[in-house]
Design a protein around this motif. Sequence first.
Motif, mmCIF file in Angstrom:
data_model
loop_
_atom_site.group_PDB
_atom_site.id
_atom_site.type_symbol
_atom_site.label_atom_id
_atom_site.label_comp_id
_atom_site.label_asym_id
_atom_site.label_seq_id
_atom_site.Cartn_x
_atom_site.Cartn_y
_atom_site.Cartn_z
ATOM 1 N N LEU A 1 -8.231 -26.861 -15.861
ATOM 2 C CA LEU A 1 -9.080 -26.618 -14.497
ATOM 3 C C LEU A 1 -8.739 -25.400 -13.751
ATOM 4 C CD1 LEU A 1 -9.225 -30.370 -13.418
ATOM 5 C CD2 LEU A 1 -11.175 -29.005 -14.439
ATOM 6 N N ARG A 2 -7.429 -25.297 -13.707
ATOM 7 C CA ARG A 2 -7.115 -24.057 -12.993
ATOM 8 C C ARG A 2 -7.472 -22.452 -13.674
ATOM 9 N NH1 ARG A 2 -0.797 -22.557 -11.207
ATOM 10 N NH2 ARG A 2 -0.567 -22.449 -13.494
ATOM 11 N N GLN B 1 -8.910 -30.884 -9.403
ATOM 12 C CA GLN B 1 -9.620 -29.622 -8.999
ATOM 13 C C GLN B 1 -9.298 -29.210 -7.494
ATOM 14 O OE1 GLN B 1 -13.756 -30.926 -9.776
ATOM 15 N NE2 GLN B 1 -13.970 -29.144 -11.159
ATOM 16 N N LYS B 2 -9.160 -30.088 -6.905
ATOM 17 C CA LYS B 2 -8.606 -29.702 -5.125
ATOM 18 C C LYS B 2 -7.322 -29.102 -5.201
ATOM 19 C CE LYS B 2 -8.504 -31.516 -0.774
ATOM 20 N NZ LYS B 2 -8.748 -32.943 0.249
ATOM 21 N N THR C 1 -9.752 -24.679 -7.956
ATOM 22 C CA THR C 1 -10.438 -24.049 -8.841
ATOM 23 C C THR C 1 -12.221 -24.097 -8.778
ATOM 24 O OG1 THR C 1 -10.974 -24.089 -11.448
ATOM 25 C CG2 THR C 1 -10.284 -26.392 -10.112
ATOM 26 N N ARG C 2 -12.730 -23.154 -9.392
ATOM 27 C CA ARG C 2 -14.073 -23.329 -9.481
ATOM 28 C C ARG C 2 -14.663 -23.695 -10.763
ATOM 29 N NH1 ARG C 2 -16.372 -20.813 -5.110
ATOM 30 N NH2 ARG C 2 -15.330 -19.273 -3.698
ATOM 31 N N SER C 3 -13.745 -24.402 -11.640
ATOM 32 C CA SER C 3 -14.093 -24.813 -12.696
ATOM 33 C C SER C 3 -15.453 -25.669 -12.852
ATOM 34 C CB SER C 3 -13.098 -25.650 -13.684
ATOM 35 O OG SER C 3 -12.465 -26.651 -12.864
ATOM 36 N N ARG C 4 -16.143 -25.901 -14.094
ATOM 37 C CA ARG C 4 -17.271 -26.934 -13.968
ATOM 38 C C ARG C 4 -17.293 -27.875 -15.082
ATOM 39 N NH1 ARG C 4 -23.233 -26.416 -15.985
ATOM 40 N NH2 ARG C 4 -22.494 -24.899 -17.263
ATOM 41 N N TRP D 1 -4.671 -31.124 -17.671
ATOM 42 C CA TRP D 1 -5.781 -31.215 -16.884
ATOM 43 C C TRP D 1 -5.493 -30.039 -15.844
ATOM 44 C CZ3 TRP D 1 -10.037 -32.361 -18.755
ATOM 45 C CH2 TRP D 1 -10.146 -33.464 -19.602
#
Length: 351
Positions: free
Chosen positions: A191-192, A251-252, A256-259, A187
Amino acid sequence: MQSVNLPNVPKAKKPLRLLILGGTGLIGPHQVRYAVARGHKVTVFNRGRTHPGILGGLEVEQLLGDRNSDLKSLEGREFDAVIDNPATLPKWVRDTAQLLKGHAKRYLFISTVSVYADNARPGQDELAPVQTGGDPNATKLTNMNQYGPFKAAAEEEARKAFGRGAIIVRPGLIIGPGDETGRFLYWPLRLRKGGDVLAPGDGKDPVQYIDARDLGEWAVRLVESEDSGGTYNAFGPAKPQPFQETLAGVQKGAKTRSRLIWVPTSTLDKEKVSAWADMPLWVPGQGDTAGFHRRSNRRAIAKGLTFRSITDTTIATLAWFDSLPAEQQAKIQGGLKPEREAEILGSLKKS
């Protein structure tokens, strides 16, 4: 050797002669560093094959041996407490615990929530039934179906030898820096990387896990206590956490700016995307696994188990991974293959 001084680690009220069986795997190095920082005299017993040199710089005594055939270096030794990290086979625990019986006051065995017989009923605590049938004389684990029964039988061997001095710790999935399985690392890395990320279910299924540092350090604090005997479910967070909240914390940490694209369980089943293996950490919060991530951890929390945030775990795990040589990074595998993820996400956009 020089001792390592970890910041913000208070000294124990009484230094112990502490024997750590293993000490060089996922939990061990964090545990050893913490124990030394607490002021304990630490001895580790292992084969000297896994990550040799990982404890370099620590004031630690090293004893070599083999749980299958060679315990001679433990004979005649006296300890205040023992922490058994790596044992899978009941025979290993039986032979070691019987040898150390009368030569140590407390024996802490790291077991697993996989000992439980039922994962369907939410809210079960340490009194829930465990699996049976673990061969007490087995010399190796031949398939993963034996893992839970073997660990349950190993718990009994610790209790037989140490009685009230036996401490049984049942962690869930152990994550964090040093985890070479990829079971959680999937993960943070995915996510990165960014872009659209396939996420399982609707985000509401709960998850429970334990950072290796939290587990290792708490084990040391447990054996410092003379009234810590018994069994504990060891995982966090303090309350079951929805998977969407978990991945938001990842994510934090991954910056990352992943969706996240949440895909219903029914679609995952149709696409033959498996829980846990393809989607690490996650299992459906309904049906046969409704209780898997909803077990009670109240007893451990009452005994001082604390938890780092998932963001902290993510940052530390990525920093550890980034420090590895490229060839070692390439060996860490886990989760859904990139091409398969792209295929499924592509088909969803077309439907």
